[in-house]
Scaffold this active site. Structure first.
Site, short mmCIF file in Angstrom:
data_model
loop_
_atom_site.label_atom_id
_atom_site.label_comp_id
_atom_site.label_asym_id
_atom_site.label_seq_id
_atom_site.Cartn_x
_atom_site.Cartn_y
_atom_site.Cartn_z
N CYS A 35 -12.05 -8.42 54.76
CA CYS A 35 -12.92 -9.47 55.30
C CYS A 35 -13.34 -9.21 56.74
O CYS A 35 -14.24 -9.88 57.25
CB CYS A 35 -12.26 -10.83 55.19
N CYS A 104 -6.23 -15.00 55.41
CA CYS A 104 -6.48 -15.42 56.79
C CYS A 104 -5.20 -15.90 57.46
O CYS A 104 -4.97 -15.65 58.63
CB CYS A 104 -7.51 -16.53 56.85
#
Length: 138
Positions: A35, A104
């Site tokens: 990402c 994340c």
């Protein structure tokens, strides 16, 4: 945005402990190639307790929010307590994040582990001695 809990949105919109610590005792730097998120987590330690924690995150809102949450919770904790807090926080936050945002948060916990590891290595003198001596026979 509706899929994120209120406390995560609050930390995204008003992140705490953003920035660097001058002369940190430990820094953990991690990234997620899939990402593009990158995070640095800084700690200052006194008497085996984290007295300061700060972060710099280049990434999505979930990465920023979870970095903020973790730095808030580990301040004042011993190093071992901080690792436990990291695990507990992970369970709490991960249960409320969309599946695609789970990496994340793991960035924040991984960065903390690396920052603590760096601090412990410095304390043991590995850094001053140039790291591990690969020529020494075991």
């Amino acid at each position: 945005m509706a899929k994120y809990p209120k406390f995560l949105m609050e930390h995204f919109q008003n992140p705490r402990n953003v920035g660097e610590i001058s002369d940190p005792d430990g820094v953990g730097t991690v990234g997620n190639a899939s990402c593009g998120d990158i995070m640095q987590l800084y700690i200052k330690v006194k008497g085996n307790r984290i007295t300061e924690a700060a972060f710099k995150t280049f990434g999505c809102g979930a990465a920023i929010a979870t970095s903020s949450i973790l730095t808030e919770r580990i301040k004042g904790a011993t190093l071992d307590e901080a690792l436990k807090i990291s695990e507990e926080t992970a369970k709490e936050v991960l249960s409320q994040l969309p599946k695609e945002k789970i990496p994340c948060f793991t960035l924040a916990t991984d960065a903390l582990k690396l920052a603590i590891e760096e601090y412990r290595c410095k304390r043991e003198g590995f850094q001053e001695k140039g790291g591990f001596d690969m020529t020494e026979k075991v």
